[in-house]
Structure formats: structure tokens, C-alpha cells
Design a protein around this motif. Structure first.
Motif, PDB file in Angstrom:
ATOM      1  N   PRO A  15     -22.572   3.776  -6.234  1.00 56.96           N
ATOM      2  CA  PRO A  15     -22.205   4.729  -5.162  1.00 56.96           C
ATOM      3  C   PRO A  15     -20.864   5.426  -5.374  1.00 56.96           C
ATOM      4  N   GLU A  16     -19.935   4.731  -5.982  1.00 53.48           N
ATOM      5  CA  GLU A  16     -18.607   5.321  -6.168  1.00 53.48           C
ATOM      6  C   GLU A  16     -18.580   6.320  -7.329  1.00 53.48           C
ATOM      7  N   ASP A  17     -19.599   6.282  -8.208  1.00 54.79           N
ATOM      8  CA  ASP A  17     -19.587   7.130  -9.403  1.00 54.79           C
ATOM      9  C   ASP A  17     -20.655   8.223  -9.373  1.00 54.79           C
ATOM     10  N   ALA A  18     -21.506   8.242  -8.326  1.00 47.01           N
ATOM     11  CA  ALA A  18     -22.678   9.128  -8.315  1.00 47.01           C
ATOM     12  C   ALA A  18     -22.295  10.607  -8.390  1.00 47.01           C
ATOM     13  N   ASP A  19     -21.168  10.988  -7.805  1.00 49.31           N
ATOM     14  CA  ASP A  19     -20.791  12.401  -7.746  1.00 49.31           C
ATOM     15  C   ASP A  19     -19.619  12.728  -8.664  1.00 49.31           C
ATOM     16  N   ASN A  20     -19.473  11.963  -9.743  1.00 54.09           N
ATOM     17  CA  ASN A  20     -18.375  12.223 -10.678  1.00 54.09           C
ATOM     18  C   ASN A  20     -18.381  13.654 -11.199  1.00 54.09           C
ATOM     19  N   LEU A  21     -19.569  14.151 -11.577  1.00 60.07           N
ATOM     20  CA  LEU A  21     -19.661  15.497 -12.158  1.00 60.07           C
ATOM     21  C   LEU A  21     -19.283  16.565 -11.132  1.00 60.07           C
ATOM     22  N   LEU A  22     -19.771  16.395  -9.903  1.00 60.41           N
ATOM     23  CA  LEU A  22     -19.460  17.380  -8.865  1.00 60.41           C
ATOM     24  C   LEU A  22     -17.967  17.371  -8.525  1.00 60.41           C
ATOM     25  N   LYS A  23     -17.389  16.176  -8.508  1.00 63.09           N
ATOM     26  CA  LYS A  23     -15.974  16.061  -8.139  1.00 63.09           C
ATOM     27  C   LYS A  23     -15.027  16.299  -9.312  1.00 63.09           C
ATOM     28  N   ARG A  24     -15.616  16.458 -10.513  1.00 61.97           N
ATOM     29  CA  ARG A  24     -14.805  16.562 -11.738  1.00 61.97           C
ATOM     30  C   ARG A  24     -13.782  15.417 -11.788  1.00 61.97           C
ATOM     31  N   ALA A  25     -14.305  14.205 -11.671  1.00 71.48           N
ATOM     32  CA  ALA A  25     -13.454  13.014 -11.674  1.00 71.48           C
ATOM     33  C   ALA A  25     -12.715  12.874 -13.011  1.00 71.48           C
ATOM     34  N   GLU A  26     -11.719  11.997 -13.024  1.00 75.63           N
ATOM     35  CA  GLU A  26     -10.916  11.786 -14.237  1.00 75.63           C
ATOM     36  C   GLU A  26     -11.774  11.295 -15.399  1.00 75.63           C
ATOM     37  N   THR A  27     -12.901  10.674 -15.096  1.00 76.83           N
ATOM     38  CA  THR A  27     -13.767  10.128 -16.151  1.00 76.83           C
ATOM     39  C   THR A  27     -14.653  11.195 -16.792  1.00 76.83           C
ATOM     40  N   VAL A  28     -14.587  12.437 -16.299  1.00 75.40           N
ATOM     41  CA  VAL A  28     -15.446  13.524 -16.789  1.00 75.40           C
ATOM     42  C   VAL A  28     -14.639  14.439 -17.713  1.00 75.40           C
ATOM     43  N   ARG A  29     -15.243  14.748 -18.875  1.00 79.78           N
ATOM     44  CA  ARG A  29     -14.616  15.684 -19.811  1.00 79.78           C
ATOM     45  C   ARG A  29     -15.632  16.804 -20.109  1.00 79.78           C
ATOM     46  N   TYR A  30     -15.122  18.011 -20.285  1.00 79.49           N
ATOM     47  CA  TYR A  30     -15.994  19.156 -20.580  1.00 79.49           C
ATOM     48  C   TYR A  30     -15.538  19.803 -21.874  1.00 79.49           C
ATOM     49  N   ARG A  31     -16.506  20.073 -22.765  1.00 79.75           N
ATOM     50  CA  ARG A  31     -16.161  20.718 -24.029  1.00 79.75           C
ATOM     51  C   ARG A  31     -17.389  21.453 -24.572  1.00 79.75           C
ATOM     52  N   ARG A  32     -17.257  22.763 -24.732  1.00 82.08           N
ATOM     53  CA  ARG A  32     -18.286  23.599 -25.346  1.00 82.08           C
ATOM     54  C   ARG A  32     -19.664  23.431 -24.695  1.00 82.08           C
ATOM     55  N   GLY A  33     -19.673  23.513 -23.403  1.00 80.84           N
ATOM     56  CA  GLY A  33     -20.935  23.476 -22.669  1.00 80.84           C
ATOM     57  C   GLY A  33     -21.509  22.092 -22.452  1.00 80.84           C
ATOM     58  N   MET A  34     -20.805  21.037 -22.875  1.00 82.35           N
ATOM     59  CA  MET A  34     -21.302  19.667 -22.702  1.00 82.35           C
ATOM     60  C   MET A  34     -20.320  18.861 -21.860  1.00 82.35           C
ATOM     61  N   TYR A  35     -20.887  18.034 -20.990  1.00 78.04           N
ATOM     62  CA  TYR A  35     -20.082  17.145 -20.154  1.00 78.04           C
ATOM     63  C   TYR A  35     -20.202  15.721 -20.691  1.00 78.04           C
ATOM     64  N   THR A  36     -19.080  15.023 -20.721  1.00 75.47           N
ATOM     65  CA  THR A  36     -19.095  13.596 -21.061  1.00 75.47           C
ATOM     66  C   THR A  36     -18.555  12.834 -19.855  1.00 75.47           C
ATOM     67  N   ASN A  37     -19.358  11.908 -19.366  1.00 76.97           N
ATOM     68  CA  ASN A  37     -19.033  11.189 -18.128  1.00 76.97           C
ATOM     69  C   ASN A  37     -19.141   9.686 -18.384  1.00 76.97           C
ATOM     70  N   THR A  38     -18.172   8.921 -17.888  1.00 71.70           N
ATOM     71  CA  THR A  38     -18.220   7.455 -17.980  1.00 71.70           C
ATOM     72  C   THR A  38     -18.372   6.913 -16.572  1.00 71.70           C
ATOM     73  N   TYR A  39     -19.389   6.087 -16.358  1.00 66.15           N
ATOM     74  CA  TYR A  39     -19.738   5.681 -14.995  1.00 66.15           C
ATOM     75  C   TYR A  39     -20.507   4.360 -15.024  1.00 66.15           C
ATOM     76  N   ARG A  40     -20.695   3.792 -13.826  1.00 64.30           N
ATOM     77  CA  ARG A  40     -21.469   2.557 -13.678  1.00 64.30           C
ATOM     78  C   ARG A  40     -22.913   2.896 -13.285  1.00 64.30           C
ATOM     79  N   TYR A  41     -23.855   2.191 -13.932  1.00 61.34           N
ATOM     80  CA  TYR A  41     -25.276   2.487 -13.740  1.00 61.34           C
ATOM     81  C   TYR A  41     -26.019   1.165 -13.592  1.00 61.34           C
TER      82      TYR A  41
END
Length: 506
Positions: free
Chosen positions: A70-96
Motif C-alpha cells: 500500500p505504501e508503494d502502489a503510487d510511487n510512479l504517480l508521486k515520482r517518489a525518491e525510488t523512481v528514476r526516469y531515463r530515455r522514456g523508461m522508468y525504474t522503480n524499486t518497491y515492495r510486491y
């Protein structure tokens, strides 16, 4: 279908098969998701079973969004610190969530596939299990928080340049600066020059050779910075992947201002207790001391009366000689009385801890002389077995003599309920193995085993008078000098007290 188109189609199918084979053999989880808010699984490679515990058939059609923590579900929308963007690709680290119900850490690189109009069609993801890495990083972060919050000074020092590359909050504060306004420090700046060139260099060399050094080296404090700090530990860290040479040192220190103040306060209290004990001892010896002083005073009075009579008889050569002799005797007795008073005043005087070098044998004789009248009153004789090498001790002379006096008085009082006519008190000294051993022995009734067990406890005494503090204070004094005090007795034929102190006491 034309032949060239058929060949192109075949070629595309072969490439697709190769990519499918790569995807199926990959240890990373490769998945396709619907470009909707619920991230429904469209396709996934077999690695899903190893990563999430689901089979391909179980996961396809499942809503991927529901498996996020629940705490990581919206990482991409919130552009959390764990999200990186480079050349059209997102890299996200989260709990699943794993099929078993627990959460794992995933690192996912995703790209959105769009149609010719730019509308999203699907999302392709490559995910890998980074749980071990995240746990290690969390442990490092927790350790970093502990290091930063530690009351100890923690510093990292470069092996070559001696620059302090990291200092925690406590180190900055102790050295009189602030972390918000960092100052570049080098190791030689925080020590006196002679200490850095000797003690600090020795500590670094020892750590480099053995991995770690423990000890105590004082730091140089800034001017008007009334604090005391010291280095306690140095750890050498080596480059284990290349040449095993030392890369940097961890240096751990401590602000000991409060500890030193407490030690000084305890020392002042100990000195006050020792002074009180001496006053009590003199009070207990008051009758004997008065008698000892009265003897030379009575002798002076008699010699003065005799001299007056000679003067009344008239001047003659014989009378003059007798008067001159009387004056010499008066002088000798007056000096004796003055020495008794001087010795008593010196003993009861409130003093600071003062180390001086003195003869232990002479102190034993002086203490026996101080108690001579009390010994005579109890029909006790002193015997000496003193080390012929005349050992000298560096210590607080008044306090060592106080211990001796307590032990000798105890030996004298040991005969109070004893009917023996022969009453020796033997005082011995011996210099061996860097220590001076001093013992006081009596041949009274001895001390029971139960009595020995409580002998040095405060306020425990077998006497009808006294506070029972003499031996407790004596033990504290000897331990402060780095020595030991103990007693031996068979409970029937006497007691022997021993104490030993190092020749060069700290």
C-alpha cells in the motif's frame, strides 16, 4: 503470397521465436500489462514462478496493482525518491506481494508502448528480486543513523592524506564546529604535535598491523572550549579486492568531560572521607597523645625549676655548667614536643592528593613512633622486618601512612581481649616484582572466617566505639594507588594485614 514477403515473414517469426526464447530463459521477470490503472497481466515469462511464486497461468489476468505494498502502489504517480526516469523508461524499486503472502523488493524497468496516435497500448516491464540488496542497504542506513546519533565521536580518516573524510555530529560538536558549516580536518590538527608524532602514529601502525587498536589518547580541544575528549579505538580497513593495503581508518573517540568531573568529585569525596578518618583516629588516640606531649613538658618544667635553684644559689662555675646542661636538655625536650605536635598536625591536615617519592621503611618507623605511647599503655612491642634495599614509593605519603596507622592500631587493639603477656606487632616491608608489599602482624585471638568476609565493608565494626570506616577507607586508598589490601587469619592465633602498591603508582 509473394516469395520475398514470405521470406520476410519467416525471418520475423524466427526473430520473434528467438526473443521469446530469450524471455523464457531469462532469470528476470518479463511481463506485459494492460495500459490501465489496474496493471492487469497480459503475458509473463516463466521467471514469475521463481520471483513471485505464481505460475504463468495463475498470474495472467490478475490485477498487478493489487499486489503492490500500500505504501508503494503510487510511487510512479508521486515520482517518489525510488523512481528514476531515463530515455522514456522508468525504474522503480518497491515492495510486491509474493504468493505466500510476504512482501519482496522488486526493481522494475518499464516502458509504455504507444500506437501511431500516441495512445498507450500496453506496458512492458522487466523486474528482478532485489530483496537482499535492499535489506543490506536498509541495514547500512540503520547503521548510519546509529553512527550519526552516537554520543561517541566517529570519524573516517584517509590512510594516505590523513584527511578526515567523515565526522558524525558528536565529532563536530566536540571539536567546536557544526556539521551544517563543515570544516575540513586533518588528523594531525586534532592532536598536540608531540602526541600525534608518538602516540597517534603508534596507534595507526598497530591498527594497520593487527586490524585494531585500543587505548587512550587525548585530543587537542579548541581554545575556550572547556571539554576533555580522547581517542579510544582505531580500526584499519583494507582494500580486500585488490592489494589488501589499508584504505582508511575508523577512529572512535569520546567526550569524557562529565566522566572526568565525576572522577574528580569522587576523588574529593574520598579525600574528605580520608581526612575524617584521620580526625577520628587522632580523637581515639587523644589520651595517648596528651600523655606523650606531657612527658617532654614535664621534663622541661623540672629542668627549668632546677636551673632557677642554681641561679638562686649564686653564680659559680659548677652552677653555670649545670644550667648550661639543663638548657640543652630543655631544648631537646621542647623539640621532641614540637615534633609530636608537627607530626599530629601533618596527619590531620586536609590535603589534596599529592604524589611524592618517600622511603617506605621510614614511614613504617614514623607511624610506629606516632603510636608509641598507645603501644606502651597496652604493653605492646614493635618489631620490624624491613627490606634492606630501602625501597622508595611514588605515592601520596599522608594517605599511605594513614593506611599504616589504621592497620597498626588494629593490631594494637587486637590484644585488648587477649591475656597473652607477649604482645608483639610486626611490621614488614618487601620489594618484589615491581610492587612494595607491607604487612602488619599481631598474635592476638585472630578473626573468624565470617569476620574476614565483612572486614572491609563500611560501617561494620566489632569495636564499641568508632564508625567502622577505617578499613573501608584504607582499601579505597590502596586501590586508588593501583594496589590491593587484604587480611589473613586462622581465627585463633593472630591476624596479618597485607597491602601492596606498585613502585611507580599512577
Amino acid at each position: 503470397m509473394p516469395e520475398h514477403l514470405e521470406l520476410d515473414f519467416e525471418k520475423c517469426r524466427e526473430e520473434a521465436d528467438r526473443y521469446r526464447l530469450l524471455a523464457e530463459q531469462s532469470t528476470d521477470m518479463i511481463s506485459r500489462h494492460a495500459a490501465t490503472s489496474d496493471w492487469t497481466y497480459i503475458d509473463v515469462n516463466p521467471a514469475v514462478e521463481r520471483v513471485l511464486g505464481y505460475s504463468v497461468e495463475e498470474i495472467i489476468g490478475a490485477k498487478g496493482y493489487d499486489l503492490f505494498h500500500p505504501e508503494d502502489a503510487d510511487n510512479l504517480l508521486k515520482r517518489a525518491e525510488t523512481v528514476r526516469y531515463r530515455r522514456g523508461m522508468y525504474t522503480n524499486t518497491y515492495r510486491y506481494r509474493h504468493k505466500d503472502g510476504h512482501y519482496i523488493w522488486l526493481e522494475t524497468t518499464s516502458r509504455t508502448i504507444r500506437d501511431s496516435h500516441g495512445d498507450p497500448v500496453e506496458i512492458i516491464c522487466v523486474s528482478r528480486d532485489v530483496t537482499e540488496r535492499e535489506m543490506a542497504q536498509q541495514a547500512i542506513r540503520r547503521l548510519a543513523r546509529v553512527v550519526e546519533a552516537s554520543s561517541d565521536m566517529i570519524m573516517f580518516c584517509n590512510h594516505e592524506s590523513m584527511q578526515l573524510t567523515y565526522m558524525n555530529e558528536s565529532a563536530y560538536r566536540t571539536l567546536g564546529t557544526e556539521k551544517e558549516n563543515p570544516v575540513v580536518f586533518y588528523l594531525d590538527q586534532i592532536f598536540e604535535e608531540h602526541i600525534f608524532s608518538t602516540l597517534v602514529q603508534d596507534a595507526l601502525s598497530h591498527a594497520a598491523e593487527h586490524g585494531i587498536w585500543y587505548g587512550s589518547v587525548p585530543l587537542k580541544m579548541p581554545a575556550n572550549h572547556h571539554r576533555i575528549a580522547e581517542i579510544r579505538e582505531v580500526i584499519a580497513h583494507r582494500n580486500r579486492t585488490e592489494n589488501m593495503k589499508v584504505e582508511y581508518y575508523s577512529i572512535i573517540g569520546r567526550d569524557i568531560t562529565l566522566k572526568r568531573k565525576a572522577e574528580e568529585q569522587a576523588k574529593r569525596q574520598q579525600l574528605e572521607m580520608a581526612h575524617m578518618s584521620r580526625l577520628l583516629s587522632v580523637g581515639e588516640m587523644a589520651t595517648g597523645l596528651a600523655h606523650e606531649i606531657n612527658q617532654p613538658l614535664a621534663a622541661i618544667l623540672n629542668y627549668c625549676r632546677g636551673s632557677l635553684r642554681r641561679l638562686e644559689e649564686g653564680s659559680s662555675e659548677e652552677n653555670f655548667a649545670q644550667i648550661s646542661h639543663s638548657m640543652q636538655l630543655i631544648t631537646r625536650q621542647a623539640k621532641r614536643a614540637a615534633d609530636i605536635v608537627k607530626r599530629m598536625r601533618s596527619f590531620v591536615k586536609r590535603t589534596d592528593y599529592q604524589r611524592i617519592e618517600f622511603s617506605v621503611n621510614e614511614s613504617c618507623v614514623d607511624v610506629a613512633g606516632f603510636l608509641n605511647q598507645e603501644a606502651v599503655d597496652h604493653n605492646i612491642s614493635f618489631q620490624f622486618e624491613l627490606d634492606p634495599t630501602e625501597p622508595r614509593l611514588l605515592a601520596d605519603k599522608i594517605q599511605i601512612e594513614q593506611v599504616l596507622l589504621n592497620l597498626v592500631r588494629n593490631a594494637i587493639e587486637a590484644y585488648s581481649e587477649c591475656k597473652k603477656t607477649k604482645r608483639p606487632v610486626t611490621i614488614s616491608t618487601k620489594h618484589a616484582n615491581g610492587y612494595i608489599d607491607i604487612s602488619v602482624k599481631d598474635e592476638g585471638n585472630g578473626i573468624s572466617k565470617e569476620g574476614l568476609d565483612t572486614l572491609f565493608e563500611p560501617f561494620v565494626t566489632s569495636k564499641s566505639t568508632g564508625l567502622g570506616m577505617g578499613l573501608a577507607i584504607s582499601q579505597t586508598i590502596i586501590e586508588t594507588h593501583g594496589g590491593q589490601l587484604w587480611a589473613e587469619s586462622d581465627g585463633s592465633s593472630g591476624t596479618q594485614f597485607h597491602f601492596k602498591v606498585p613502585v611507580r603508582a599512577n
